[in-house]
Design a protein around this motif. Sequence first.
Motif, PDB file in Angstrom:
ATOM      1  N   UNK A  22      67.725  36.151  36.056  1.00 21.32           N
ATOM      2  CA  UNK A  22      67.210  34.887  36.579  1.00 21.32           C
ATOM      3  C   UNK A  22      65.849  35.066  37.262  1.00 21.32           C
ATOM      4  N   UNK A  23      65.656  36.189  37.919  1.00 21.39           N
ATOM      5  CA  UNK A  23      64.370  36.449  38.592  1.00 21.39           C
ATOM      6  C   UNK A  23      63.227  36.497  37.580  1.00 21.39           C
ATOM      7  N   UNK A  24      63.470  37.028  36.431  1.00 25.49           N
ATOM      8  CA  UNK A  24      62.436  37.092  35.396  1.00 25.49           C
ATOM      9  C   UNK A  24      62.084  35.697  34.894  1.00 25.49           C
ATOM     10  N   UNK A  25      63.061  34.806  34.862  1.00 24.00           N
ATOM     11  CA  UNK A  25      62.779  33.425  34.470  1.00 24.00           C
ATOM     12  C   UNK A  25      61.882  32.744  35.504  1.00 24.00           C
ATOM     13  N   UNK A  26      62.142  33.017  36.794  1.00 23.26           N
ATOM     14  CA  UNK A  26      61.289  32.466  37.848  1.00 23.26           C
ATOM     15  C   UNK A  26      59.873  33.020  37.748  1.00 23.26           C
ATOM     16  N   UNK A  27      59.779  34.307  37.478  1.00 21.29           N
ATOM     17  CA  UNK A  27      58.471  34.942  37.318  1.00 21.29           C
ATOM     18  C   UNK A  27      57.728  34.329  36.129  1.00 21.29           C
ATOM     19  N   UNK A  28      58.450  34.063  35.057  1.00 20.44           N
ATOM     20  CA  UNK A  28      57.856  33.439  33.883  1.00 20.44           C
ATOM     21  C   UNK A  28      57.272  32.074  34.230  1.00 20.44           C
ATOM     22  N   UNK A  29      58.028  31.284  34.994  1.00 20.55           N
ATOM     23  CA  UNK A  29      57.555  29.954  35.394  1.00 20.55           C
ATOM     24  C   UNK A  29      56.277  30.043  36.209  1.00 20.55           C
ATOM     25  N   UNK A  30      56.207  31.044  37.105  1.00 24.70           N
ATOM     26  CA  UNK A  30      54.991  31.247  37.897  1.00 24.70           C
ATOM     27  C   UNK A  30      53.818  31.592  37.000  1.00 24.70           C
ATOM     28  N   UNK A  31      54.038  32.463  36.033  1.00 22.07           N
ATOM     29  CA  UNK A  31      52.957  32.894  35.138  1.00 22.07           C
ATOM     30  C   UNK A  31      52.453  31.711  34.304  1.00 22.07           C
ATOM     31  N   UNK A  32      53.342  30.902  33.821  1.00 26.14           N
ATOM     32  CA  UNK A  32      52.980  29.761  32.969  1.00 26.14           C
ATOM     33  C   UNK A  32      52.177  28.724  33.768  1.00 26.14           C
ATOM     34  N   UNK A  33      52.494  28.533  35.051  1.00 29.00           N
ATOM     35  CA  UNK A  33      51.804  27.532  35.874  1.00 29.00           C
ATOM     36  C   UNK A  33      50.378  27.956  36.211  1.00 29.00           C
ATOM     37  N   UNK A  34      50.073  29.234  36.133  1.00 29.61           N
ATOM     38  CA  UNK A  34      48.736  29.731  36.494  1.00 29.61           C
ATOM     39  C   UNK A  34      47.721  29.413  35.459  1.00 29.61           C
TER      40      UNK A  34
END
Length: 95
Positions: A83-95
């Motif tokens: 799940x943490x990797x999914x959160x990290x993915x969301x952060x990367x996509x928003x940048x």
Amino acid sequence: MAEKAKFDQEAAFKAIIGVGASKNVEKPAAKGRSKSKQETKKRVSLAVYPSSYSDLQKIAYVDRKSVSDIVSEMIANYVVANAEKLKEYEKIIKE
């Protein structure tokens, strides 16, 4: 000697298509999955070693499940564990 009963083709046809049937008769419950808001599955293709697939089929047989159900459960567990990797993915996509 008793006479053979004659087949009434017209009556049989009407019975099949429901002509003359009462309109107040409830239909039997539909077979299969309910049409509620369930997520439908996506068909994918995976490449696996034949020996692994054979073993998975044997396990599925013993568990009385399909290979698809077992693989779906494994993927769902993997997603939860990461799940943490999914959160990290969301952060990367928003940048």
